[in-house]
Design an enzyme around this catalytic site. Sequence first.
Site, mmCIF file in Angstrom:
data_model
loop_
_atom_site.group_PDB
_atom_site.id
_atom_site.type_symbol
_atom_site.label_atom_id
_atom_site.label_comp_id
_atom_site.label_asym_id
_atom_site.label_seq_id
_atom_site.Cartn_x
_atom_site.Cartn_y
_atom_site.Cartn_z
ATOM 1 N N LYS A 17 -1.061 17.830 -1.882
ATOM 2 C CA LYS A 17 -1.734 16.638 -1.321
ATOM 3 C C LYS A 17 -1.576 16.583 0.209
ATOM 4 O O LYS A 17 -2.549 16.389 0.922
ATOM 5 C CB LYS A 17 -1.145 15.347 -1.937
ATOM 6 N N ARG A 92 0.631 5.409 -7.139
ATOM 7 C CA ARG A 92 1.479 6.254 -7.966
ATOM 8 C C ARG A 92 1.829 5.605 -9.292
ATOM 9 O O ARG A 92 2.547 6.182 -10.107
ATOM 10 C CB ARG A 92 2.761 6.508 -7.197
ATOM 11 N N ARG A 131 9.237 24.998 0.065
ATOM 12 C CA ARG A 131 8.587 24.250 1.148
ATOM 13 C C ARG A 131 9.527 24.053 2.344
ATOM 14 O O ARG A 131 10.701 23.780 2.174
ATOM 15 C CB ARG A 131 8.142 22.877 0.640
ATOM 16 N N ARG A 163 13.306 19.473 2.671
ATOM 17 C CA ARG A 163 13.532 18.083 2.271
ATOM 18 C C ARG A 163 14.675 17.993 1.266
ATOM 19 O O ARG A 163 14.792 18.840 0.389
ATOM 20 C CB ARG A 163 12.248 17.510 1.635
ATOM 21 N N ARG A 174 11.520 14.453 -10.543
ATOM 22 C CA ARG A 174 10.250 13.948 -9.989
ATOM 23 C C ARG A 174 9.098 14.259 -10.935
ATOM 24 O O ARG A 174 8.171 13.459 -11.085
ATOM 25 C CB ARG A 174 10.000 14.564 -8.605
HETATM 26 P P1 AP5 Z 1 2.530 19.823 -0.146
HETATM 27 O O1 AP5 Z 1 1.170 19.795 0.444
HETATM 28 O O2 AP5 Z 1 3.674 19.468 0.708
HETATM 29 O O3 AP5 Z 1 2.542 19.007 -1.535
HETATM 30 P P2 AP5 Z 1 2.494 17.444 -1.820
HETATM 31 O O4 AP5 Z 1 1.624 17.248 -2.986
HETATM 32 O O5 AP5 Z 1 2.174 16.696 -0.574
HETATM 33 O O6 AP5 Z 1 4.005 17.253 -2.225
HETATM 34 P P3 AP5 Z 1 5.053 16.086 -1.980
HETATM 35 O O7 AP5 Z 1 6.391 16.606 -2.452
HETATM 36 O O8 AP5 Z 1 5.020 15.617 -0.552
HETATM 37 O O9 AP5 Z 1 4.588 15.030 -2.935
HETATM 38 P P4 AP5 Z 1 5.403 13.955 -3.561
HETATM 39 O O10 AP5 Z 1 4.305 13.180 -4.102
HETATM 40 O O11 AP5 Z 1 6.465 14.285 -4.496
HETATM 41 O O12 AP5 Z 1 6.289 13.396 -2.331
HETATM 42 P P5 AP5 Z 1 6.103 12.170 -1.382
HETATM 43 O O13 AP5 Z 1 6.546 12.559 -0.040
HETATM 44 O O14 AP5 Z 1 4.778 11.537 -1.566
HETATM 45 O O15 AP5 Z 1 2.743 21.318 -0.730
HETATM 46 C C1 AP5 Z 1 3.978 21.687 -1.331
HETATM 47 C C2 AP5 Z 1 4.284 23.156 -0.977
HETATM 48 O O16 AP5 Z 1 3.311 23.993 -1.608
HETATM 49 C C3 AP5 Z 1 4.217 23.480 0.533
HETATM 50 O O17 AP5 Z 1 5.232 24.391 0.841
HETATM 51 C C4 AP5 Z 1 2.826 24.123 0.720
HETATM 52 O O18 AP5 Z 1 2.801 25.048 1.796
HETATM 53 C C5 AP5 Z 1 2.613 24.797 -0.635
HETATM 54 N N1 AP5 Z 1 1.207 24.795 -1.065
HETATM 55 C C6 AP5 Z 1 0.311 23.778 -0.962
HETATM 56 N N2 AP5 Z 1 -0.877 24.149 -1.519
HETATM 57 C C7 AP5 Z 1 -0.688 25.417 -1.986
HETATM 58 C C8 AP5 Z 1 -1.551 26.349 -2.668
HETATM 59 N N3 AP5 Z 1 -2.823 26.047 -2.979
HETATM 60 N N4 AP5 Z 1 -1.021 27.549 -3.010
HETATM 61 C C9 AP5 Z 1 0.271 27.869 -2.701
HETATM 62 N N5 AP5 Z 1 1.131 27.033 -2.046
HETATM 63 C C10 AP5 Z 1 0.644 25.820 -1.702
HETATM 64 O O19 AP5 Z 1 7.167 11.141 -2.022
HETATM 65 C C11 AP5 Z 1 8.559 11.351 -1.926
HETATM 66 C C12 AP5 Z 1 9.278 10.195 -2.591
HETATM 67 O O20 AP5 Z 1 8.927 8.965 -1.940
HETATM 68 C C13 AP5 Z 1 8.912 9.970 -4.066
HETATM 69 O O21 AP5 Z 1 9.690 10.752 -4.930
HETATM 70 C C14 AP5 Z 1 9.226 8.458 -4.197
HETATM 71 O O22 AP5 Z 1 10.612 8.251 -4.308
HETATM 72 C C15 AP5 Z 1 8.774 7.900 -2.873
HETATM 73 N N6 AP5 Z 1 7.381 7.450 -2.870
HETATM 74 C C16 AP5 Z 1 6.368 7.936 -2.101
HETATM 75 N N7 AP5 Z 1 5.217 7.279 -2.353
HETATM 76 C C17 AP5 Z 1 5.515 6.358 -3.297
HETATM 77 C C18 AP5 Z 1 4.727 5.378 -3.975
HETATM 78 N N8 AP5 Z 1 3.425 5.237 -3.730
HETATM 79 N N9 AP5 Z 1 5.342 4.604 -4.898
HETATM 80 C C19 AP5 Z 1 6.667 4.728 -5.143
HETATM 81 N N10 AP5 Z 1 7.466 5.636 -4.549
HETATM 82 C C20 AP5 Z 1 6.885 6.438 -3.619
#
Ligand code: AP5
Length: 217
Positions: A17, A92, A131, A163, A174
Amino acid sequence: MANEKIIVLLGPPGCGKGTQAKMMVKDVGVPQISTGDMLREQRSAGTDLGRKASEYMDKGELVPDELILDMVKDRIRKPDCKTGFILDGFPRTVRQAAALDKMLGGLGLALWRVIYFDVPDDEIVRRLTGRRSCKACGKIYHIIFNPPHSEGKCACGGELLQRPDDNEKVVKERLKVYIKDTAPVIDYYGGKGKFFKIEGGNMGIEQVYAKVKEIAA
Ligand code: AP5
């Protein structure tokens, strides 16, 4: 009918994402709103919200809706969101999705697209454990799939960090939380004309982006 490009990126942790959102910002011309990044900024700033959120984030749990909703409501009212925005990591829960509908309705806005990235669990674990993100500019790398030119360093010169929630134990938690609380959001949007699914497990970043660009156009 609203013409704003309001796009939700949906999918499991690590599905890509953030990577796709950062690429879309330039082409679609609207800001990325990542609730995860916003919470991490609060944590770095040492705010109350950041401290409370950390307790959940470090364990791989969701931060309670109450803490998230006001933060998003404030953000989407900012002037740079006038022509649209890309929601990365929100909604989410079904409750967050319903609250988003209400917020947008109140502002006379409507969702343009919901893009769901379907990526299998084993690929998620590979992506997240490899990552690395730049401490200075936020650029996302992967040690194998998208490596930096020089080890540990971003193109901007910033230091690359892992991270704390990207270790295998927390990633598995997660994924469990995703199945329980976030997967129902797929059904919430599925069947409505604006929902699009990309089978992204075997596609590289650029291949996925070609599809995203078509959908978001
Ligand atoms: P990346 O693009 O970083 O993936 P992502 O989907 O953004 O992953 P996140 O871990 O950031 O998502 P998340 O939803 O768990 O975390 P968030 O920060 O929102 O890609 C991942 C890796 O894959 C990278 O190394 C990239 O290079 C590689 N890659 C990408 N595409 C690829 C491809 N096609 N092929 C190969 N490699 C690829 O949330 C963190 C925490 O915050 C949550 O656990 C929760 O505690 C809290 N939180 C955040 N939002 C909320 C909410 N709305 N409600 C409640 N809690 C929340």
